[in-house]
Design an enzyme around this catalytic site. Structure first.
Site, PDB file in Angstrom:
ATOM      1  N   ARG A 182       0.821  -1.219   0.000  1.00  0.00           N
ATOM      2  CA  ARG A 182       0.000   0.000   0.000  1.00  0.00           C
ATOM      3  C   ARG A 182       0.855   1.271   0.000  1.00  0.00           C
ATOM      4  O   ARG A 182       0.499   2.262  -0.638  1.00  0.00           O
ATOM      5  CB  ARG A 182      -0.947   0.000   1.196  1.00  0.00           C
ATOM      6  CG  ARG A 182      -2.066  -1.021   1.059  1.00  0.00           C
ATOM      7  CD  ARG A 182      -2.963  -1.049   2.274  1.00  0.00           C
ATOM      8  NE  ARG A 182      -4.110  -1.927   2.044  1.00  0.00           N
ATOM      9  CZ  ARG A 182      -5.013  -2.222   2.955  1.00  0.00           C
ATOM     10  NH1 ARG A 182      -4.905  -1.726   4.182  1.00  0.00           N
ATOM     11  NH2 ARG A 182      -6.022  -3.019   2.671  1.00  0.00           N
TER      12      ARG A 182
ATOM     13  N   LYS B  74     -18.832 -17.438   1.218  1.00  0.00           N
ATOM     14  CA  LYS B  74     -20.223 -17.130   1.545  1.00  0.00           C
ATOM     15  C   LYS B  74     -20.984 -16.422   0.437  1.00  0.00           C
ATOM     16  O   LYS B  74     -20.533 -15.421  -0.108  1.00  0.00           O
ATOM     17  CB  LYS B  74     -20.272 -16.256   2.809  1.00  0.00           C
ATOM     18  CG  LYS B  74     -19.781 -16.970   4.068  1.00  0.00           C
ATOM     19  CD  LYS B  74     -19.916 -16.072   5.281  1.00  0.00           C
ATOM     20  CE  LYS B  74     -19.499 -16.803   6.557  1.00  0.00           C
ATOM     21  NZ  LYS B  74     -19.629 -15.921   7.751  1.00  0.00           N
TER      22      LYS B  74
ATOM     23  N   GLY C 226      -9.821  -9.120  -1.156  1.00  0.00           N
ATOM     24  CA  GLY C 226      -8.637  -9.452  -0.367  1.00  0.00           C
ATOM     25  C   GLY C 226      -8.010 -10.793  -0.673  1.00  0.00           C
ATOM     26  O   GLY C 226      -6.808 -10.900  -0.917  1.00  0.00           O
TER      27      GLY C 226
ATOM     28  N   GLY D 190     -13.228  -3.943   0.473  1.00  0.00           N
ATOM     29  CA  GLY D 190     -14.614  -3.514   0.643  1.00  0.00           C
ATOM     30  C   GLY D 190     -15.046  -2.480  -0.366  1.00  0.00           C
ATOM     31  O   GLY D 190     -16.184  -2.493  -0.856  1.00  0.00           O
TER      32      GLY D 190
END
Length: 418
Positions: free
Chosen positions: A36, A219, A376, A399
């Site tokens: 990052r 999920k 991620g 996100g």
């Protein structure tokens, strides 16, 4: 209105830039992954090379107040190493007035962790567990009121504002969404934000067809919005990973002890129905690698995805599925990959995810397919497997990217474009 930094004249300007330096540290507070920070270097150098000075602001972790464990002081050495400049540091982001005023062209100033102040997130802290609704409401109102001064103070340090923190662009925080209003004609995206926006637009807004989405992970519940939004845009939808077993069970399959969200079965059925109605080809694994326990050393076997024995669980995609999906990828013009198709953290069950990464690299390098990897686990997979530089774009925001793919407007982006 200025949106991107490539044509802005930074000469003599003080810039305040929101970056995402929320990086992992080891027990000795050394940076273990500088991705990052490294990604922000081109934006920082653009300002400095243009004759400006830059004030960097970021968060680190989730502190509940001032906590030295989360001090950005720990990462100064890494910023200096990558930018090749001495970095000044202010130990309190609200007390940088003098340091900001004294900045000279070429100077770099790092502010202490923004989240040491509750005003950054706009959420009250220290409330008793049994606080009444009225007390919670009053505390929230108080933070929101003080947040105005917090934002105004940060803005007073600089002449212009850059948001280059895509990873936090989905948060309506002080430094990502609110501060931009103080720079109506001098707010812009950094190179990271520009790259992310353009890459996602190539998939969501202006894709070249055929478009293929490969959606994995464990999920269904965390990907409902993405699946539903992408059905309007793609030609092929590949569903893999643990979430595939919810779809398999929805069709009456026997999935043994595989992960499954029974409450999401109606959603899975509705997605399959919608795909059929829209003419979207839906791909699910026919064969899987199953194991008798959730362990890298477990016994394993290949079986039909809808005939997994009791006590066994699907852990990776079968070879037939991967060969089929490689063909789909190679015959696409645009491919999005979000989520691994197996338990890639375990070497014995990482083959499927590795094969997807290889196929994406091959499509990119040999056929000019636009390939976007985001989320991620997907990013971790291509980095771990050495394919990050062999696809078209690897998103830095988990996100934020997910919400973009759901079709949501991100506060950090809206604040610049409005």
């Amino acid at each position: 209105m200025q949106k991107f930094i490539d044509t802005y004249d930074f000469k003599g300007k003080r810039v305040i830039a929101r970056v995402d330096f929320n990086v992992p540290l080891d027990k000795n507070f050394k940076v273990t992954d500088d991705t990052r920070i490294r990604a922000a270097v081109p934006t920082i150098k653009k300002v400095l090379d243009g004759g400006g000075s830059i004030i960097l602001m970021s968060h680190l972790g989730r502190p509940k107040g001032v906590d030295k464990k989360y001090s950005l002081e720990h990462i100064i050495y890494k910023i200096e190493e990558l930018v090749c400049k001495k970095v000044l540091f202010c130990t309190d982001c609200m007390k940088a007035d003098k340091m900001a005023q004294e900045l000279k062209p070429g100077d770099v100033l790092l502010l202490e962790n923004l989240r040491f102040y509750a005003e950054e997130e706009g959420k009250p802290r220290g409330l008793a567990e049994d606080a009444s609704d009225e007390e919670k409401k009053a505390a929230k109102a108080k933070v929101k009121e003080s947040q105005k001064e917090f934002v105004k103070h940060l803005a007073s340090y600089a002449d212009c504002y850059i948001n280059d923190a895509f990873g936090t662009a989905h948060r309506a925080h002080a430094s990502t969404a609110l501060i931009a209003s103080y720079f109506p004609n001098d707010k812009m995206f950094g190179f990271i934000m520009e790259g992310e926006i353009k890459a996602i637009d190539k998939v969501v807004k202006e894709p070249q067809h055929p478009v293929t989405a490969i959606i994995g992970g464990s999920k269904v519940s965390s990907k409902i919005g993405i699946l539903q939004n992408l059905l309007e845009k793609v030609d092929n939808m590949v569903i893999g990973g643990g979430m595939a077993f919810t779809f398999t069970k929805a069709q009456g399959g026997k999935i043994g002890a595989s992960i499954c969200e029974d409450d999401q079965i109606p959603v899975a059925l509705s997605i399959m129905k919608a795909a059929q109605e829209k003419g979207v080809k839906l791909f699910l694994p026919k064969y899987v690698v199953a194991a008798n326990s959730f362990s890298n050393d477990a016994l394993k076997m290949i079986c039909l995805a809808n005939e997994i024995p009791e006590g066994w669980m699907g852990m990776d995609a079968g070879t037939d599925f991967l060969v089929q999906i490689e063909d789909v990828i190679l015959n696409s013009k645009t491919v999005l990959w979000n989520g691994p198709v197996g338990v890639f953290e375990m070497p014995n069950f990482a083959h499927g995810t590795l094969d997807i990464a290889k196929a994406l690299a091959k499509a990119t390098q040999e056929k000019g397919v636009f390939t976007l990897v985001g989320g991620g686990d997907s990013v971790a997979a291509v980095n771990q497997m050495g394919y990050a530089d062999k696809v078209s774009y690897v998103s830095t925001g988990g996100g934020a990217m997910l919400e973009s793919l759901e079709g949501k407007v991100l506060p950090g982006i809206q604040a610049i474009v409005e």
